[in-house]
Design a protein around this motif. Structure first.
Motif, PDB file in Angstrom:
ATOM      1  N   ASN A   1      20.053  47.512  16.886  1.00 34.64           N
ATOM      2  CA  ASN A   1      19.883  48.830  16.262  1.00 34.64           C
ATOM      3  C   ASN A   1      18.974  49.728  17.089  1.00 34.64           C
ATOM      4  O   ASN A   1      19.188  50.927  17.176  1.00 34.64           O
ATOM      5  CB  ASN A   1      19.337  48.677  14.846  1.00 34.64           C
ATOM      6  CG  ASN A   1      20.364  48.106  13.896  1.00 34.64           C
ATOM      7  OD1 ASN A   1      21.554  48.183  14.144  1.00 34.64           O
ATOM      8  ND2 ASN A   1      19.903  47.508  12.815  1.00 34.64           N
ATOM      9  N   TYR A   2      17.960  49.149  17.710  1.00 33.88           N
ATOM     10  CA  TYR A   2      17.064  49.913  18.575  1.00 33.88           C
ATOM     11  C   TYR A   2      17.829  50.452  19.781  1.00 33.88           C
ATOM     12  O   TYR A   2      17.663  51.613  20.158  1.00 33.88           O
ATOM     13  CB  TYR A   2      15.888  49.029  19.012  1.00 33.88           C
ATOM     14  CG  TYR A   2      14.932  49.700  19.950  1.00 33.88           C
ATOM     15  CD1 TYR A   2      14.061  50.675  19.492  1.00 33.88           C
ATOM     16  CD2 TYR A   2      14.908  49.373  21.296  1.00 33.88           C
ATOM     17  CE1 TYR A   2      13.181  51.307  20.353  1.00 33.88           C
ATOM     18  CE2 TYR A   2      14.039  49.978  22.167  1.00 33.88           C
ATOM     19  CZ  TYR A   2      13.171  50.950  21.691  1.00 33.88           C
ATOM     20  OH  TYR A   2      12.304  51.575  22.544  1.00 33.88           O
ATOM     21  N   LEU A   3      18.675  49.622  20.396  1.00 28.00           N
ATOM     22  CA  LEU A   3      19.476  50.072  21.529  1.00 28.00           C
ATOM     23  C   LEU A   3      20.455  51.168  21.121  1.00 28.00           C
ATOM     24  O   LEU A   3      20.700  52.103  21.878  1.00 28.00           O
ATOM     25  CB  LEU A   3      20.254  48.904  22.137  1.00 28.00           C
ATOM     26  CG  LEU A   3      19.476  47.940  23.009  1.00 28.00           C
ATOM     27  CD1 LEU A   3      20.360  46.775  23.418  1.00 28.00           C
ATOM     28  CD2 LEU A   3      18.933  48.640  24.231  1.00 28.00           C
ATOM     29  N   THR A   4      21.003  51.064  19.922  1.00 26.88           N
ATOM     30  CA  THR A   4      21.919  52.090  19.438  1.00 26.88           C
ATOM     31  C   THR A   4      21.206  53.417  19.261  1.00 26.88           C
ATOM     32  O   THR A   4      21.710  54.467  19.661  1.00 26.88           O
ATOM     33  CB  THR A   4      22.555  51.645  18.110  1.00 26.88           C
ATOM     34  OG1 THR A   4      23.251  50.419  18.331  1.00 26.88           O
ATOM     35  CG2 THR A   4      23.524  52.680  17.591  1.00 26.88           C
ATOM     36  N   ASP A   5      20.022  53.395  18.670  1.00 29.77           N
ATOM     37  CA  ASP A   5      19.271  54.624  18.446  1.00 29.77           C
ATOM     38  C   ASP A   5      18.756  55.221  19.755  1.00 29.77           C
ATOM     39  O   ASP A   5      18.765  56.429  19.937  1.00 29.77           O
ATOM     40  CB  ASP A   5      18.089  54.363  17.509  1.00 29.77           C
ATOM     41  CG  ASP A   5      18.540  53.992  16.102  1.00 29.77           C
ATOM     42  OD1 ASP A   5      19.698  54.306  15.755  1.00 29.77           O
ATOM     43  OD2 ASP A   5      17.740  53.391  15.366  1.00 29.77           O
ATOM     44  N   LEU A   6      18.313  54.362  20.667  1.00 25.72           N
ATOM     45  CA  LEU A   6      17.684  54.830  21.896  1.00 25.72           C
ATOM     46  C   LEU A   6      18.700  55.268  22.947  1.00 25.72           C
ATOM     47  O   LEU A   6      18.574  56.345  23.530  1.00 25.72           O
ATOM     48  CB  LEU A   6      16.792  53.723  22.466  1.00 25.72           C
ATOM     49  CG  LEU A   6      15.953  54.064  23.678  1.00 25.72           C
ATOM     50  CD1 LEU A   6      14.900  55.093  23.293  1.00 25.72           C
ATOM     51  CD2 LEU A   6      15.292  52.820  24.234  1.00 25.72           C
ATOM     52  N   ARG A   7      19.713  54.454  23.194  1.00 28.24           N
ATOM     53  CA  ARG A   7      20.629  54.695  24.304  1.00 28.24           C
ATOM     54  C   ARG A   7      22.075  54.914  23.896  1.00 28.24           C
ATOM     55  O   ARG A   7      22.921  55.166  24.743  1.00 28.24           O
ATOM     56  CB  ARG A   7      20.591  53.512  25.268  1.00 28.24           C
ATOM     57  CG  ARG A   7      19.255  53.279  25.880  1.00 28.24           C
ATOM     58  CD  ARG A   7      19.323  52.145  26.847  1.00 28.24           C
ATOM     59  NE  ARG A   7      18.001  51.831  27.349  1.00 28.24           N
ATOM     60  CZ  ARG A   7      17.699  50.715  27.955  1.00 28.24           C
ATOM     61  NH1 ARG A   7      18.608  49.799  28.137  1.00 28.24           N
ATOM     62  NH2 ARG A   7      16.470  50.499  28.388  1.00 28.24           N
ATOM     63  N   GLY A   8      22.410  54.742  22.641  1.00 30.40           N
ATOM     64  CA  GLY A   8      23.801  54.836  22.220  1.00 30.40           C
ATOM     65  C   GLY A   8      24.610  53.633  22.668  1.00 30.40           C
ATOM     66  O   GLY A   8      25.802  53.736  22.928  1.00 30.40           O
TER      67      GLY A   8
END
Length: 96
Positions: free
Chosen positions: A14-21
């Protein structure tokens, strides 16, 4: 769709999704990057910019029971991290 096993839902994903898409998926171990890219584009109707893959080796575990030592192992896993083109979004939690 048979190449994609399931999306990975964790704090780090979820962090990767929010940060980098970037979105994480468990895929079949024999799938290559081109096949994964085509499967994601067909399944979700998005444009994939980048595919990164990693293979997790099976883990061996053993435990003592009343009958002696039992040894087992987990399955081999392959995870793909998909980066989408600018402005593209996948709604993983949508019910089909």
């Amino acid at each position: 769709m048979s190449l994609i096993i399931k999306p990975v839902i964790s704090e780090k994903a979820n962090y990767l999704t929010d940060l980098r898409g970037a979105y994480s998926f468990l895929v079949q171990p024999k799938a290559n990057k081109i096949q994964i890219k085509n499967a994601i584009e067909q399944a979700y109707g998005v444009k994939v910019a980048d595919v990164r893959t990693m293979i997790y080796a099976p883990k061996v575990s053993s435990k003592y029971t009343k009958k002696g030592l039992q040894v087992g192992k987990t399955n081999k896993l392959k995870k793909a991290i998909i980066t989408l083109a600018e402005g593209e979004v996948i709604d993983i939690f949508a019910v089909n």
